[in-house]
Enzyme design. Structure first.
Site, PDB file in Angstrom:
ATOM      1  N   ASP A   1       9.804   8.219  -1.072  1.00 49.54           N
ATOM      2  CA  ASP A   1       8.874   8.311  -1.927  1.00 49.54           C
ATOM      3  C   ASP A   1       9.086   7.968  -3.447  1.00 49.54           C
ATOM      4  O   ASP A   1       9.792   7.151  -4.038  1.00 49.54           O
ATOM      5  CB  ASP A   1       9.254   9.829  -3.116  1.00 49.54           C
ATOM      6  CG  ASP A   1       8.533  10.993  -3.273  1.00 49.54           C
ATOM      7  OD1 ASP A   1       7.780  10.290  -4.277  1.00 49.54           O
ATOM      8  OD2 ASP A   1       8.965  12.050  -3.122  1.00 49.54           O
TER       9      ASP A   1
ATOM     10  N   TYR B   1      -4.916  18.956 -10.301  1.00 46.12           N
ATOM     11  CA  TYR B   1      -5.154  17.796  -9.709  1.00 46.12           C
ATOM     12  C   TYR B   1      -6.050  16.504 -10.346  1.00 46.12           C
ATOM     13  O   TYR B   1      -6.149  15.650 -10.763  1.00 46.12           O
ATOM     14  CB  TYR B   1      -5.950  18.147  -8.615  1.00 46.12           C
ATOM     15  CG  TYR B   1      -6.255  17.328  -7.566  1.00 46.12           C
ATOM     16  CD1 TYR B   1      -5.762  16.439  -7.324  1.00 46.12           C
ATOM     17  CD2 TYR B   1      -7.442  16.900  -7.553  1.00 46.12           C
ATOM     18  CE1 TYR B   1      -5.526  15.153  -6.188  1.00 46.12           C
ATOM     19  CE2 TYR B   1      -8.182  15.448  -7.020  1.00 46.12           C
ATOM     20  CZ  TYR B   1      -6.840  15.141  -6.346  1.00 46.12           C
ATOM     21  OH  TYR B   1      -8.077  13.698  -5.724  1.00 46.12           O
TER      22      TYR B   1
ATOM     23  N   VAL C   1     -13.926  13.200   1.229  1.00 45.09           N
ATOM     24  CA  VAL C   1     -13.892  12.029   2.714  1.00 45.09           C
ATOM     25  C   VAL C   1     -13.188  12.466   4.150  1.00 45.09           C
ATOM     26  O   VAL C   1     -12.395  13.595   4.066  1.00 45.09           O
ATOM     27  CB  VAL C   1     -12.594  11.374   1.638  1.00 45.09           C
ATOM     28  CG1 VAL C   1     -11.918   9.599   3.294  1.00 45.09           C
ATOM     29  CG2 VAL C   1     -12.798  10.376   0.835  1.00 45.09           C
TER      30      VAL C   1
ATOM     31  N   LYS D   1      -6.063  13.213 -11.807  1.00 43.41           N
ATOM     32  CA  LYS D   1      -6.765  11.384 -11.752  1.00 43.41           C
ATOM     33  C   LYS D   1      -7.428  11.242 -12.500  1.00 43.41           C
ATOM     34  O   LYS D   1      -7.624   9.659 -12.853  1.00 43.41           O
ATOM     35  CB  LYS D   1      -7.916  12.272 -10.720  1.00 43.41           C
ATOM     36  CG  LYS D   1      -7.250  12.022  -8.606  1.00 43.41           C
ATOM     37  CD  LYS D   1      -5.805  11.501  -8.391  1.00 43.41           C
ATOM     38  CE  LYS D   1      -6.466  11.462  -6.999  1.00 43.41           C
ATOM     39  NZ  LYS D   1      -5.303  10.437  -6.155  1.00 43.41           N
TER      40      LYS D   1
ATOM     41  N   VAL E   1       0.770  -0.793  -0.055  1.00 47.06           N
ATOM     42  CA  VAL E   1       0.123  -0.215   0.148  1.00 47.06           C
ATOM     43  C   VAL E   1       0.805   1.512   0.034  1.00 47.06           C
ATOM     44  O   VAL E   1       1.676   1.125   0.921  1.00 47.06           O
ATOM     45  CB  VAL E   1      -0.637   0.193   1.432  1.00 47.06           C
ATOM     46  CG1 VAL E   1      -1.663   1.195   1.408  1.00 47.06           C
ATOM     47  CG2 VAL E   1      -1.700  -1.288   1.309  1.00 47.06           C
TER      48      VAL E   1
ATOM     49  N   ARG F   1       5.319  -1.530 -12.565  1.00 44.14           N
ATOM     50  CA  ARG F   1       6.305  -2.361 -12.478  1.00 44.14           C
ATOM     51  C   ARG F   1       6.753  -2.835 -12.083  1.00 44.14           C
ATOM     52  O   ARG F   1       7.480  -4.429 -12.381  1.00 44.14           O
ATOM     53  CB  ARG F   1       6.828  -1.098 -13.427  1.00 44.14           C
ATOM     54  CG  ARG F   1       7.667  -1.647 -14.412  1.00 44.14           C
ATOM     55  CD  ARG F   1       9.036  -0.708 -14.684  1.00 44.14           C
ATOM     56  NE  ARG F   1       9.848   0.171 -14.113  1.00 44.14           N
ATOM     57  CZ  ARG F   1      10.926   0.998 -13.830  1.00 44.14           C
ATOM     58  NH1 ARG F   1      10.737   1.184 -15.600  1.00 44.14           N
ATOM     59  NH2 ARG F   1      11.820   1.196 -13.026  1.00 44.14           N
TER      60      ARG F   1
END
Length: 262
Positions: free
Chosen positions: A67, A159, A192, A163, A15, A126
């Site tokens: 990162d 943004y 959220v 997305k 994750v 990848r």
């Protein structure tokens, strides 16, 4: 198909951005499902505190701080899967660039917006594929899109573009990986109520959650009249990773309280 076969217990998941906000909720949900979870997060502070808490609760969680746009970090993350864990066959790509600019965006704004969202997404995916076992039964990837990928919003050019590109990446990756039996999907959450959104509503707009949700320009834009909790995004992600979603690939699941329906 047995109940056990439909579940995620014993699987290894990766994750990205998994120590904060929605990412933390996803990690918690996968831990509850019985997964071993490798968290890749660039915040050492949040990552170490979260992993300490999860381990104290008896969950198998490992942390790599770094990162997603750094190839060496990404390679190291998959090389550092703890001994005794199966190779990862589940991936949730949550790390992204949160830059909200319009046409006035400078090149550095675009890089900050798109590098984590797209380049990081591609590097992690990848490397995940490169480390899959020869017969990756049940392998699945879920990418984080947004309702912003589907609509136009003033001042959100950087943004929303990133997305929207996640949707294209998801469809193309699903086609490329289907012969190997790897499913690739995305989710598009609405607003959220996490720490960042709470801070924005309180400090910038002067609104607590109840007031914001009652406002027709905020919570009122959703058919359900409220914002989502992070756990409500984690649940459909867990579903898309599971064999219950075994015939779903190359698609996006809006988890938006009905926002896109109106």
């Amino acid at each position: 198909m047995s109940t056990l076969a439909r579940g995620l217990a014993g699987r290894t998941a990766v994750v990205t951005g998994g120590a904060q906000g929605i990412g933390a909720a996803v990690t918690e949900r996968l831990c509850a499902e019985g997964c071993r979870v490798l968290v890749l997060d660039k915040s050492a502070e949040h990552g170490r505190a979260a992993v300490k808490r999860w381990r104290e609760d008896g969950h198998a969680v490992s942390l790599v701080v770094g990162d997603v746009v750094d190839e060496r970090t990404v390679r190291a993350a998959f090389a550092e899967v703890p001994a005794g864990w199966d190779p990862p066959t589940l991936l949730v790509n949550l790390a992204a660039g949160f830059v909200f600019k319009g046409l006035d965006a400078a090149p550095e704004d675009w890089r900050a917006a798109l590098d984590p969202t797209l380049i990081g997404l591609s590097l992690v995916t990848r490397e995940f594929v490169a480390h899959l076992p020869p017969d990756p039964v049940g392998a699945a990837i879920v990418n984080m899109a947004s309702i912003s990928a589907h609509i136009a919003q003033s001042g959100y050019l950087t943004y929303n573009t990133g997305k929207a590109a996640v949707l294209g990446f998801t469809r193309c990756a699903a086609q490329e990986l289907a012969p190997r039996g790897v499913r690739v999907n995305s989710v598009s959450p609405g607003t959220v109520w996490n720490a960042n959104n709470e801070r924005y509503h309180r400090e910038v707009l002067g609104l607590d959650r109840a007031t914001a949700e009652a406002d027709p320009e905020h919570g009122g834009r959703f058919l359900l009249g409220r914002f989502a909790d992070p756990a409500e995004i984690a649940a459909p992600i867990a579903f898309l990773l599971s064999a219950e979603a075994g015939f779903i690939t190359g698609t996006d699941l809006p988890v938006d309280g009905g926002y896109l329906a109106v």
